[in-house]
Design a protein around this motif. Sequence first.
Motif, PDB file in Angstrom:
ATOM      1  N   LEU A   1       0.831  -1.201   0.000  1.00  0.00           N
ATOM      2  CA  LEU A   1       0.000   0.000   0.000  1.00  0.00           C
ATOM      3  C   LEU A   1       0.867   1.254   0.000  1.00  0.00           C
ATOM      4  CD1 LEU A   1      -2.772  -0.970   2.608  1.00  0.00           C
ATOM      5  CD2 LEU A   1      -2.911  -1.089   0.112  1.00  0.00           C
ATOM      6  N   ASP A   2       1.926   1.238   0.826  1.00  0.00           N
ATOM      7  CA  ASP A   2       2.786   2.419   0.930  1.00  0.00           C
ATOM      8  C   ASP A   2       3.630   2.622  -0.328  1.00  0.00           C
ATOM      9  OD1 ASP A   2       1.790   2.914   3.438  1.00  0.00           O
ATOM     10  OD2 ASP A   2       3.457   1.954   4.496  1.00  0.00           O
ATOM     11  N   GLU A   3       4.138   1.525  -0.882  1.00  0.00           N
ATOM     12  CA  GLU A   3       4.996   1.622  -2.068  1.00  0.00           C
ATOM     13  C   GLU A   3       4.288   2.310  -3.218  1.00  0.00           C
ATOM     14  OE1 GLU A   3       7.121  -1.389  -5.351  1.00  0.00           O
ATOM     15  OE2 GLU A   3       6.121  -2.208  -3.561  1.00  0.00           O
ATOM     16  N   HIS A   4       3.008   1.976  -3.395  1.00  0.00           N
ATOM     17  CA  HIS A   4       2.261   2.517  -4.531  1.00  0.00           C
ATOM     18  C   HIS A   4       1.310   3.650  -4.123  1.00  0.00           C
ATOM     19  CE1 HIS A   4       3.759  -0.595  -7.228  1.00  0.00           C
ATOM     20  NE2 HIS A   4       3.502  -1.490  -6.279  1.00  0.00           N
ATOM     21  N   GLU A   5       1.445   4.097  -2.868  1.00  0.00           N
ATOM     22  CA  GLU A   5       0.573   5.146  -2.344  1.00  0.00           C
ATOM     23  C   GLU A   5      -0.892   4.814  -2.599  1.00  0.00           C
ATOM     24  OE1 GLU A   5       2.016   8.742  -4.183  1.00  0.00           O
ATOM     25  OE2 GLU A   5       3.648   8.932  -2.733  1.00  0.00           O
ATOM     26  N   LEU A   6      -1.239   3.566  -2.306  1.00  0.00           N
ATOM     27  CA  LEU A   6      -2.608   3.103  -2.486  1.00  0.00           C
ATOM     28  C   LEU A   6      -3.446   3.547  -1.294  1.00  0.00           C
ATOM     29  CD1 LEU A   6      -1.961  -0.451  -3.911  1.00  0.00           C
ATOM     30  CD2 LEU A   6      -3.432   1.259  -4.979  1.00  0.00           C
ATOM     31  N   ARG A   7      -4.305   4.494  -1.539  1.00  0.00           N
ATOM     32  CA  ARG A   7      -5.211   4.997  -0.523  1.00  0.00           C
ATOM     33  C   ARG A   7      -6.585   5.214  -1.155  1.00  0.00           C
ATOM     34  NH1 ARG A   7      -1.289   3.600   1.825  1.00  0.00           N
ATOM     35  NH2 ARG A   7      -0.182   4.690   3.542  1.00  0.00           N
ATOM     36  N   PHE A   8      -7.579   5.370  -0.307  1.00  0.00           N
ATOM     37  CA  PHE A   8      -8.932   5.602  -0.795  1.00  0.00           C
ATOM     38  C   PHE A   8      -9.070   7.072  -1.191  1.00  0.00           C
ATOM     39  CE2 PHE A   8      -9.144   1.939   1.932  1.00  0.00           C
ATOM     40  CZ  PHE A   8      -9.920   1.057   1.192  1.00  0.00           C
ATOM     41  N   PRO A   9      -9.660   7.341  -2.349  1.00  0.00           N
ATOM     42  CA  PRO A   9      -9.798   8.736  -2.781  1.00  0.00           C
ATOM     43  C   PRO A   9     -10.733   9.509  -1.854  1.00  0.00           C
ATOM     44  CG  PRO A   9     -11.016   7.263  -4.245  1.00  0.00           C
ATOM     45  CD  PRO A   9     -10.213   6.392  -3.336  1.00  0.00           C
ATOM     46  N   GLU A  10     -10.302  10.684  -1.475  1.00  0.00           N
ATOM     47  CA  GLU A  10     -11.114  11.570  -0.646  1.00  0.00           C
ATOM     48  C   GLU A  10     -11.611  12.723  -1.487  1.00  0.00           C
ATOM     49  OE1 GLU A  10      -9.260  12.585   3.094  1.00  0.00           O
ATOM     50  OE2 GLU A  10      -8.072  10.727   3.089  1.00  0.00           O
ATOM     51  N   GLY A  11     -12.630  13.389  -1.023  1.00  0.00           N
ATOM     52  CA  GLY A  11     -13.194  14.491  -1.794  1.00  0.00           C
ATOM     53  C   GLY A  11     -14.184  13.982  -2.831  1.00  0.00           C
ATOM     54  N   TRP A  12     -14.522  14.846  -3.789  1.00  0.00           N
ATOM     55  CA  TRP A  12     -15.522  14.509  -4.811  1.00  0.00           C
ATOM     56  C   TRP A  12     -14.846  13.880  -6.015  1.00  0.00           C
ATOM     57  CZ3 TRP A  12     -17.246  15.075  -9.756  1.00  0.00           C
ATOM     58  CH2 TRP A  12     -18.618  14.879  -9.992  1.00  0.00           C
ATOM     59  N   PRO A  13     -15.414  12.846  -6.654  1.00  0.00           N
ATOM     60  CA  PRO A  13     -16.621  12.133  -6.224  1.00  0.00           C
ATOM     61  C   PRO A  13     -16.293  11.104  -5.140  1.00  0.00           C
ATOM     62  CG  PRO A  13     -15.816  11.192  -8.273  1.00  0.00           C
ATOM     63  CD  PRO A  13     -14.926  12.360  -7.960  1.00  0.00           C
ATOM     64  N   ARG A  14     -17.217  10.904  -4.223  1.00  0.00           N
ATOM     65  CA  ARG A  14     -16.988   9.973  -3.128  1.00  0.00           C
ATOM     66  C   ARG A  14     -17.340   8.531  -3.499  1.00  0.00           C
ATOM     67  NH1 ARG A  14     -20.237  12.485   1.823  1.00  0.00           N
ATOM     68  NH2 ARG A  14     -21.896  12.218   0.290  1.00  0.00           N
ATOM     69  N   ARG A  15     -18.311   8.385  -4.374  1.00  0.00           N
ATOM     70  CA  ARG A  15     -18.817   7.047  -4.696  1.00  0.00           C
ATOM     71  C   ARG A  15     -17.735   6.153  -5.310  1.00  0.00           C
ATOM     72  NH1 ARG A  15     -24.038   5.543  -2.927  1.00  0.00           N
ATOM     73  NH2 ARG A  15     -25.207   7.458  -2.619  1.00  0.00           N
TER      74      ARG A  15
END
Length: 518
Positions: free
Chosen positions: A170-184
């Motif tokens: 997750l850290d290597e590829h900066e895999l995170r959940f998108p925040e802000g718009w669009p949320r869906r």
Amino acid sequence: MIDDTSASLKVSVVVPAYNSGTHIERLVDSLVRQSMPPTQFEAIFVDDGSTDDTPARLDALAAAHPHFRVLHIDNSGWPSRPRNVGVAHARGEYVVFVDDDDWLGDEALDRMYGIGATHGADVVIGRMTGHGGRGVPRELFRKNRFDATVANAPLIDSLTCHKMFRRAFLDEHELRFPEGWPRRLEDHRMVVRAYLLSKRTCVLSDYTCYHHSRRDDGGNVTADQLDPGEYYAALREALDIVDAHVEPGPLRDRLHRRWLRHQMLDRLRGRRLLEAPQAWVGQVAAEVRDIIRERFGPGVAAGLPPMYRVLAHLAEQDRLADVRRLAEWEQALRAAALVERHALAGTTLTLTVAAWLESDGRPVAAGRTGDRDLLVLPVENVPAELRDVTEALVQGRVDVVARRQGTGDEVFLPVTSTVERVVGPDGTAHAVHRATVTVDYRTVNAGRTAGMWRLKARVTSLARTQDVRLPLLVRCATDGAPPRVVDETAFLTRLRQAVRRRVRAGLRALPALRGRRG
């Protein structure tokens, strides 16, 4: 609290929580029951600015369980930020995302971590089961897969985040959940990127790891609350991720087809369309039309089953009235199944199930035109090649699934499948699918057979997959014990016969009773 200088933890469980109330208790109980020792994992609850007693409830849990931690943040209104905050504070080798109203199997962390560590996996997907009508992937969990990719396995069927991820990945590829718009579709965008970047993904199918529930108190977001503009903007971003990693061609078409079928066309089918507000349906239809025209090559819709091909054509042509007519017709379709024979010899169960698709009690048939079977539909001006079910008519199947009452564990029983093309007196044709099961029941669910198992047929025909309850229950007193089969049809027949005998006996006794009263 666990000291930061202690040996590294195997797993961090990240739970976003908002006004969870008592719904979180099943998850907490399942974490306490984990077979993995509490010194080897942590549970991080991220309270997203709850306005009820959730913050106090979580703080009390953390005080009672040293391997539980609680983080309080201002309300963000969506799970993305709480999950990201949880990952930032995680110390485990792997991270598992769990929703606050779901729960884990007792051995889930042990088993998922074991597979991940053994195979050096970046992603581990544990078998899921649904409760309260919550749908979960099915085909993906037909067998264990220790090197699954989007090309060799139906990974694309499972895009929720309820999986185990190697934290360094997750850290290597900066895999995170998108925040802000669009949320869906925040999990779709994160998970599909993880699949495409993962060097190894494993699927654990012989143990139910994740129990996915649907709350009955309005806690789940419903379709009519969905903003079509926001939702389909998020879907376009998911398509962008695929396009950035997969060259044009059959694989990209197949991945795109997943969103076309489930997030687009399924919203324009049957009851789901007919019960939705018309203005909302119009917005969805317009978004679907534009995405088909702008983003999909011809191979995307061409690979759909026939009824989906027709629906995609109508949507792309902006024929919303015909889309509604098709939905009205499709709402009446049902899968039907019949147990033709069953027997139990020792611990070996055999049965044969026949199944078909029907409407108003009659099999759904296709008319013969030349050398092709063409589906007869309630809409006109649909090209014959889209209605062609010559191959699809005999390509469906029926599986037999055992579902344990109480736990919801589901397993596919081994089947031998056949299909028969049946021609009626009017010249139309329909398909009858058969599945023959022969299984030593002691081996079902890797030998964990204790309990009552409901058997059902899972019928796939002409783009529909539907479960049909069979009148058979299999009871095992303990794991591996000889099974006992309960035939509900025979039981009800005997019950009706007994009732009739009692009624007749009562009627015969009436004259004598009247005489005594006189």
